[in-house]
Structure formats: structure tokens, C-alpha cells
Design a protein around this motif. Structure first.
Motif, PDB file in Angstrom:
ATOM      1  N   GLU A  50       0.826  -1.207   0.000  1.00 21.09           N
ATOM      2  CA  GLU A  50       0.000   0.000   0.000  1.00 21.09           C
ATOM      3  C   GLU A  50       0.863   1.259   0.000  1.00 21.09           C
ATOM      4  OE1 GLU A  50      -3.235   0.499  -0.318  1.00 21.09           O
ATOM      5  OE2 GLU A  50      -3.814  -1.609  -0.385  1.00 21.09           O
ATOM      6  N   ALA A  51       2.009   1.202   0.687  1.00 22.75           N
ATOM      7  CA  ALA A  51       2.926   2.349   0.663  1.00 22.75           C
ATOM      8  C   ALA A  51       3.440   2.586  -0.750  1.00 22.75           C
ATOM      9  CB  ALA A  51       4.086   2.100   1.626  1.00 22.75           C
ATOM     10  N   LEU A  52       3.736   1.498  -1.466  1.00 28.26           N
ATOM     11  CA  LEU A  52       4.187   1.633  -2.848  1.00 28.26           C
ATOM     12  C   LEU A  52       3.049   2.077  -3.761  1.00 28.26           C
ATOM     13  CD1 LEU A  52       6.562  -1.444  -3.129  1.00 28.26           C
ATOM     14  CD2 LEU A  52       7.214   0.973  -3.178  1.00 28.26           C
ATOM     15  N   ARG A  53       1.825   1.685  -3.452  1.00 27.70           N
ATOM     16  CA  ARG A  53       0.677   2.131  -4.248  1.00 27.70           C
ATOM     17  C   ARG A  53       0.590   3.655  -4.261  1.00 27.70           C
ATOM     18  NH1 ARG A  53      -4.435   0.150  -5.827  1.00 27.70           N
ATOM     19  NH2 ARG A  53      -6.005   1.792  -6.018  1.00 27.70           N
ATOM     20  N   ALA A  54       0.734   4.253  -3.088  1.00 29.14           N
ATOM     21  CA  ALA A  54       0.664   5.709  -3.009  1.00 29.14           C
ATOM     22  C   ALA A  54       1.758   6.347  -3.863  1.00 29.14           C
ATOM     23  CB  ALA A  54       0.796   6.152  -1.552  1.00 29.14           C
ATOM     24  N   LEU A  55       2.922   5.724  -3.879  1.00 25.60           N
ATOM     25  CA  LEU A  55       4.044   6.241  -4.660  1.00 25.60           C
ATOM     26  C   LEU A  55       3.783   6.104  -6.158  1.00 25.60           C
ATOM     27  CD1 LEU A  55       6.968   7.310  -4.062  1.00 25.60           C
ATOM     28  CD2 LEU A  55       7.741   4.946  -4.366  1.00 25.60           C
ATOM     29  N   LEU A  56       3.195   4.973  -6.557  1.00 24.17           N
ATOM     30  CA  LEU A  56       3.013   4.671  -7.974  1.00 24.17           C
ATOM     31  C   LEU A  56       1.817   5.387  -8.595  1.00 24.17           C
ATOM     32  CD1 LEU A  56       3.825   0.891  -7.754  1.00 24.17           C
ATOM     33  CD2 LEU A  56       4.954   2.471  -9.331  1.00 24.17           C
ATOM     34  N   LEU A  57       0.738   5.538  -7.846  1.00 22.77           N
ATOM     35  CA  LEU A  57      -0.480   6.121  -8.416  1.00 22.77           C
ATOM     36  C   LEU A  57      -0.595   7.618  -8.177  1.00 22.77           C
ATOM     37  CD1 LEU A  57      -3.237   3.441  -7.712  1.00 22.77           C
ATOM     38  CD2 LEU A  57      -1.581   3.580  -9.586  1.00 22.77           C
ATOM     39  N   GLY A  58       0.071   8.105  -7.149  1.00 18.79           N
ATOM     40  CA  GLY A  58      -0.003   9.527  -6.846  1.00 18.79           C
ATOM     41  C   GLY A  58       1.128  10.302  -7.502  1.00 18.79           C
ATOM     42  N   GLY A  59       1.057  11.600  -7.376  1.00 21.32           N
ATOM     43  CA  GLY A  59       2.142  12.451  -7.852  1.00 21.32           C
ATOM     44  C   GLY A  59       2.226  12.537  -9.363  1.00 21.32           C
ATOM     45  N   THR A  60       3.323  13.094  -9.817  1.00 21.01           N
ATOM     46  CA  THR A  60       3.502  13.345 -11.252  1.00 21.01           C
ATOM     47  C   THR A  60       4.811  12.777 -11.780  1.00 21.01           C
ATOM     48  OG1 THR A  60       4.497  15.499 -10.744  1.00 21.01           O
ATOM     49  CG2 THR A  60       2.117  15.451 -11.163  1.00 21.01           C
ATOM     50  N   VAL A  61       5.469  11.901 -11.008  1.00 18.79           N
ATOM     51  CA  VAL A  61       6.750  11.338 -11.439  1.00 18.79           C
ATOM     52  C   VAL A  61       6.548  10.503 -12.699  1.00 18.79           C
ATOM     53  CG1 VAL A  61       8.641   9.782 -10.851  1.00 18.79           C
ATOM     54  CG2 VAL A  61       7.698  11.310  -9.118  1.00 18.79           C
ATOM     55  N   ALA A  62       7.318  10.766 -13.734  1.00 19.47           N
ATOM     56  CA  ALA A  62       7.316   9.950 -14.952  1.00 19.47           C
ATOM     57  C   ALA A  62       8.389   8.875 -14.788  1.00 19.47           C
ATOM     58  CB  ALA A  62       7.595  10.818 -16.178  1.00 19.47           C
ATOM     59  N   TRP A  63       8.007   7.751 -14.192  1.00 19.70           N
ATOM     60  CA  TRP A  63       8.967   6.710 -13.884  1.00 19.70           C
ATOM     61  C   TRP A  63       9.580   6.107 -15.141  1.00 19.70           C
ATOM     62  CZ3 TRP A  63      10.381   5.940  -8.955  1.00 19.70           C
ATOM     63  CH2 TRP A  63       9.511   6.353  -7.944  1.00 19.70           C
ATOM     64  N   ASP A  64      10.852   5.773 -15.066  1.00 18.55           N
ATOM     65  CA  ASP A  64      11.448   4.917 -16.087  1.00 18.55           C
ATOM     66  C   ASP A  64      10.676   3.593 -16.088  1.00 18.55           C
ATOM     67  OD1 ASP A  64      13.965   3.957 -17.723  1.00 18.55           O
ATOM     68  OD2 ASP A  64      13.602   2.443 -16.174  1.00 18.55           O
TER      69      ASP A  64
END
Length: 211
Positions: A50-64
Motif C-alpha cells: 500500500e505504501a508503494l501504491r501511493a508512490l506509484l499512483l499519486g504524484g507526477t513522477v514519470a517513472w522509467d
């Protein structure tokens, strides 16, 4: 990870396809029939995930794409180890809203990640493990995005463009076509009752579900 098995069912598809609603309905019907059942989701389903979910779905980071896939599989490993495996060991039917097929569709088909990277990450995180049945909810991406927009503030994936979601949609259809023994393609344009009936029929036919 060697997992004593209950029954593991995944629901896959693009944004707005109705996976969460269908998962809730199937879980309720199985519970009413006296079957131990757990409904869960990805990314998420365990505290670390769930902690990673917030990181992956939130924000505007364009992940590699490789980094994004690694984070998805890290969350998935936590989910399997902490939630899915214990429930299966106890004999439960586990219904999961998204699993590894979503990473193949979104990161590989959507973002262009080499599928060989997905296969390596799968073997590291989920060795010898796979769903018993996958219901792929097939919905034209424009219809799905309209539904998603009506839900409220879009997440990071929902904000990606129509070309991306068209590739994801094609990816899910290809996954279903290439895995007919595991996957059942359902028409997500159907109203809720006929869609549930089609899903319940698949569970009865493929798994002997008490529905």
C-alpha cells in the motif's frame, strides 16, 4: 515461493472496466455460499504494498519503465507473501483486482518495456505461482476513460493519453488470446447483471465455484 493453494482469481482490464464492482459482487456471492473468501487489490493489499501504491499512483513522477515495473513487482511480492499466500494456505478463494498481467499490459504494451524484463521480474517475485483463473474485462478505452473521469480526481495512470490506453487495451486482449486456459474475456460493456452472470458462469465452468 511454494504456496499451498486455495483458489486464486484475478480480474484484469483497463481503466473504468468495472473490475472492483465485479470483484465485490463475486466475493459476496461466494461468501453467501459459505466459501471462505478474500477480496484484495493491486498495487496494494499489504502494508508495504500500500505504501508503494501511493508512490506509484499519486504524484507526477514519470517513472522509467524498468523502475516502474520493479516497484510493481516489489509491491506484488509483499502482497503475495503477506496476504495472498496465507489466505490460500487457509483454503480461501482469493479475488484480486489486478495482478501481474496489469504490469505486462501497462508497462510493456503501454510504455514499451521489453517483455523479457517482465518475465525476469515475474520469476524473481512469483516463482511457480500463477492465477487459477483470470477474468479480463474488455472495454473500449474511450468508454473506460469516460467512466474513470466520472469517478473523480484521476490517478497518474488515468492521466496518460488515449494512445497509451489504446495500447494497454490491445495488450489485455493479446494476453487473453495467448492464455486461453487461464483467461476468460468478458464484455465489460454489458450491464452489471449480465456481466456478473457471465463471470459466475466462468467460475462455475472453470473452477466448480458454488455460485
Amino acid at each position: 515461493m511454494k504456496v499451498p493453494r486455495g483458489v486464486f482469481i484475478t480480474l484484469e482490464g483497463g481503466e473504468g472496466a468495472g473490475k472492483t464492482t465485479l470483484a465485490r459482487r463475486l466475493a459476496a456471492a461466494l461468501a453467501l455460499a459459505g466459501q471462505p473468501v478474500l477480496r484484495t487489490r493491486e498495487p496494494g493489499g499489504a502494508p508495504g504494498a500500500e505504501a508503494l501504491r501511493a508512490l506509484l499512483l499519486g504524484g507526477t513522477v514519470a517513472w522509467d519503465p524498468v523502475a516502474e515495473a520493479m516497484l510493481m513487482f516489489a509491491a506484488r511480492r509483499e502482497h503475495l507473501a503477506k496476504t495472498i499466500a496465507p489466505a490460500l494456505a487457509a483454503g480461501a478463494w482469493v479475488i484480486c483486482d489486478r495482478f501481474a498481467d496489469s504490469t505486462l499490459a501497462y508497462q510493456c504494451h503501454g510504455h514499451g518495456l521489453d517483455p523479457s524484463v517482465w518475465r525476469v521480474l515475474y520469476e524473481v517475485a512469483l516463482p511457480g505461482f500463477a492465477p487459477d483463473l483470470t477474468l479480463v474485462l474488455d472495454l473500449p478505452p474511450e468508454a473506460g476513460m469516460a467512466r474513470a473521469a466520472a469517478r473523480g480526481e484521476p490517478d497518474r495512470f488515468e492521466r496518460l493519453g488515449p494512445e497509451f490506453h489504446a495500447r494497454v487495451h490491445a495488450g489485455f486482449r493479446r494476453i487473453a488470446a495467448e492464455n486461453p486456459d487461464r483467461c476468460v474475456l468478458l464484455d465489460a460493456l454489458l450491464p452489471p447483471e449480465p456481466l456478473y452472470a457471465a463471470a459466475a458462469e466462468a467460475l462455475r465452468d472453470r473452477l466448480g465455484a458454488p455460485l
